[in-house]
Write an enzyme that holds these catalytic residues in place. Structure first.
Site, PDB file in Angstrom:
ATOM      1  CE  LYS A 122      69.860  83.506  31.585  1.00  0.00           C
ATOM      2  NZ  LYS A 122      68.430  83.359  31.627  1.00  0.00           N
ATOM      3  CE  LYS A 164      60.234  83.834  34.464  1.00  0.00           C
ATOM      4  NZ  LYS A 164      61.177  84.396  33.548  1.00  0.00           N
TER       5      LYS A 164
END
Length: 142
Positions: free
Chosen positions: A19, A119
């Site tokens: 991240k 997704k």
């Protein structure tokens, strides 16, 4: 973070996602240290998606230009991501903005990504996501 990457690598993992999107100096250090912990052929991905920080991805990408790292969706909109994509040589991943077959086709035509993460929640279910997956297979075939 680098120690965690090394630990996961020792367990056999070959794909690592870090991240990023905070302090650019910290992000550059995190990416560089993480890359040093993995082997050639392993994948390192810098992901700023949750914060959608589009102010610094070009600078970050240039700062780690010599590091083998994928850049994952650094901005919240497709147009912003495309702009960053056009200014980097790093492999590019899109996911959150790929929410329909139309956007997927546009992304392919624009060369907006090297990789797409599909997704289910973005496409509205398994059937539509399978259609997108099948389209990706067709687009990748010579």
């Amino acid at each position: 973070m680098a120690n965690r990457v090394a630990g996961y690598r020792a367990e056999g993992y070959q794909r690592f996602q870090l991240k990023v999107g905070g302090d650019p100096a910290v992000d550059i250090d995190r990416i560089s240290r993480g890359r040093r912990q993995i082997a050639t052929g392993d994948r390192l991905i810098g992901n700023a998606t949750p914060v959608g920080l589009c102010m610094m991805p070009c600078a970050l990408s240039k700062a780690v230009q010599d590091v083998d790292v994928y850049i994952e969706q650094p901005c919240l909109s497709y147009e912003e991501c495309l702009s960053i994509r056009q200014h980097t040589d790093h492999p590019f991943v899109l996911d959150e903005v790929i929410d329909s077959l139309d956007v997927l086709i546009r992304g392919h035509a624009d060369r907006a990504m090297d990789v797409v993460n599909l997704k289910i929640s973005k496409f509205g279910g398994l059937t539509k996501t399978k259609q997108a997956r099948d389209l990706c297979v067709s687009l990748a075939s010579p």
